[in-house]
Design an enzyme around this catalytic site. Structure first.
Site, PDB file in Angstrom:
ATOM      1  N   ASP A   1      -7.937  -5.511   0.002  1.00  0.00           N
ATOM      2  CA  ASP A   1      -8.396  -6.391  -1.080  1.00  0.00           C
ATOM      3  C   ASP A   1      -7.994  -7.848  -0.889  1.00  0.00           C
ATOM      4  O   ASP A   1      -8.443  -8.711  -1.634  1.00  0.00           O
ATOM      5  CB  ASP A   1      -7.839  -5.890  -2.428  1.00  0.00           C
ATOM      6  CG  ASP A   1      -8.448  -4.558  -2.806  1.00  0.00           C
ATOM      7  OD1 ASP A   1      -9.665  -4.414  -2.637  1.00  0.00           O
ATOM      8  OD2 ASP A   1      -7.711  -3.665  -3.255  1.00  0.00           O
TER       9      ASP A   1
ATOM     10  N   HIS B   1       0.859  -1.190   0.000  1.00  0.00           N
ATOM     11  CA  HIS B   1       0.000   0.000   0.000  1.00  0.00           C
ATOM     12  C   HIS B   1       0.889   1.233   0.000  1.00  0.00           C
ATOM     13  O   HIS B   1       1.954   1.232   0.613  1.00  0.00           O
ATOM     14  CB  HIS B   1      -0.898   0.005   1.248  1.00  0.00           C
ATOM     15  CG  HIS B   1      -2.081   0.887   1.101  1.00  0.00           C
ATOM     16  ND1 HIS B   1      -2.033   2.233   1.362  1.00  0.00           N
ATOM     17  CD2 HIS B   1      -3.341   0.619   0.692  1.00  0.00           C
ATOM     18  CE1 HIS B   1      -3.225   2.747   1.127  1.00  0.00           C
ATOM     19  NE2 HIS B   1      -4.036   1.799   0.716  1.00  0.00           N
TER      20      HIS B   1
END
Ligand code: CMC
Length: 430
Positions: A364, A307
């Site tokens: 996700d 991320h």
């Protein structure tokens, strides 16, 4: 600490103010940099650039903290639901009972879409990607509400409450209709007696004389999924919404652009890519070791990992990981994807490549396993992300629209192309 900083460029010193957020994050305010010095700040990918001041969401990526309007995501996940969190994100606080009821009522009342729009679906081939349909339909929706999509800031803001509830409601209806159209199934009308997530599942899966019944807590799991996606500060799609809004565009056009930005596999499309990756690993008989090796060699990407902001566990991934186990258990499903995901996670968390780069599971990584268990087809996963992210897009649009000092977003560039040349005609050309 000083409240200014001095930068030396060549032989000159320039002073710039420092900004401090309410959680103590510091920024160098370079808004006058070019005017004062002729230099611009170069920050491709915006990793060091604060594009706005915002009151909505706080993330501390190093510590794995996510809060909406001050409330930790863990507390919201435990006590709140999607619609209440949507109101929190959009309006700044947890709503009193009467306001929440009025909002829920407005969401319920707005669940159907104009029958004229039903025909829009006929224009799409059944193989069209649902994100292409969703984006087009959201923008078209504005055409049915000219008073809410005037691009006149004052007028659009005067209708804001109605538009916000309408979009949160209709994005779900459009998503379900998209699935039915692609499957060649008749549309199912919303049922006003069902709650938000359950109503979506009804519109997706009810059959004539066989209404969808939620026996295993699918609606609760879906509500949690949507809630955890409600906002995530200046990510790619939200920044896109703000960028489009900064030009004065209405909310429908702005969120439609947000859907396009979300589509890519580095952003919302990652939830589809994770399941595809897990299925490929499963089919190839790999226990994950070969895949991890390929990721380390740059030959593959561990989707659902890494991320830009989190350099620690994404707190949403922790919650979703638990929820995935819970929903599979209550549905009595044994999905080998969950075992592969857990093995991959464990292997990656122990591997120096991932440790050094601070790569952890993101939102996700487990969400696809939940969606799959609920019966949502993989192609619809990113659409589900878009339904969840709608409150964040709306809240960010409003911050831009409410700010009378808001300027059009217009970054600069460093030109690296050819320098001045003379055009020499090479004969007649059409
Ligand atoms: N698998 C393997 N290596 C990775 C991964 C990954 N998923 N992510 C980053 N790296 C490596 C990358 O190759 C680089 O290595 P090196 O330093 O040797 O060049 C290093 O880690 C730093 O990565 P980066 O590309 O600078 O990170 P970024 O901040 O530009 O990208 C990201 C962030 C999310 C796009 C990226 O981690 C990624 O592509 N992850 C997989 C896709 C994904 O799960 N996306 C969903 C993000 S969360 C939901 C959302 O915001 O939409």
């Amino acid at each position: 600490m000083e409240d200014t900083a001095t930068i030396r460029l060549g032989s000159e010193n320039f002073e710039f103010p420092l900004l401090k957020g309410t959680e103590g994050e510091m920024a160098l305010d370079t808004r006058t940099l070019r005017a004062k010095s002729g230099f611009i700040a170069f920050d491709e990918g915006y990793g060091n650039t604060g594009s706005c001041l915002s009151d909505i969401t706080f993330i501390d990526g190093e510590k794995g903290i996510l809060r909406h309007r001050g409330y930790p995501i863990e507390q919201l996940a435990e006590h709140s639901g999607f619609l209440e969190t949507a109101m929190l994100v959009i309006y700044g606080d947890l709503p009193p009972e009467e306001c929440f009821d009025a909002f829920r009522f407005s969401v319920r009342e707005n669940a159907s879409i104009h029958t004229g729009m039903h025909h829009h679906f006929d224009g799409f081939p059944s193989y069209a990607h649902p994100m292409a349909i969703l984006s087009a339909m959201l923008n078209s929706l504005g055409a049915y509400y000219p008073e809410m999509s005037s691009n006149d800031r004052e007028q659009d803001l005067a209708h804001f409450n109605e538009t916000a509830a309408l979009l949160i409601s209709k994005v779900r209806t459009i998503a379900a209709m998209t699935y039915r159209m692609k499957m060649g199934l008749p549309f199912v009308y919303p049922d006003h007696n069902r709650r938000y997530a359950e109503n979506f599942l009804h519109m997706m899966f009810s059959k004539p004389y066989n209404d969808y019944v939620d026996e295993h807590g699918a609606a609760k799991a879906l509500d949690l999924f949507l809630m955890l996606h409600a906002d995530h500060e200046q990510n790619c799609s939200t920044s896109t919404v703000r960028m489009v809004a900064s030009g004065g565009a209405n909310l429908f056009a702005s969120v439609s652009a947000g859907v396009c930005a979300l589509w890519g596999p580095s952003h919302g499309g990652a939830n589809m890519a994770v399941i595809q990756m897990l299925e490929d690993i499963h089919k190839s008989g790999d226990d994950g070791t070969r895949f991890i090796q390929a990721a380390k060699e740059g030959k593959a990407k561990l989707m659902g990992f890494g991320h830009r902001v989190y350099k620690n566990y994404d707190p949403r991934a922790k919650i979703l990981g638990k929820s995935a186990e819970g929903i599979l258990k209550s549905m009595d499903i044994k999905d080998p994807m969950l075992d592969i995901a857990k093995r991959l996670e464990q292997a990656a968390l122990e591997d120096p490549y991932f440790i050094e780069r601070k790569l952890y599971p993101n939102v996700d990584f487990y969400s696809g396993i939940i969606l799959k268990a609920i019966g949502i087809p993989v192609e619809m996963f990113t659409v589900m992300f878009a339904i969840g992210r709608m409150p964040g897009w709306i809240a960010n649009w409003k911050e831009i629209a409410d700010n009378p000092k808001s300027r059009i977003h217009r970054p600069r560039q460093i030109y690296t192309g050819a320098t001045l040349r003379d055009y020499v005609a090479m004969g007649e050309r059409e």
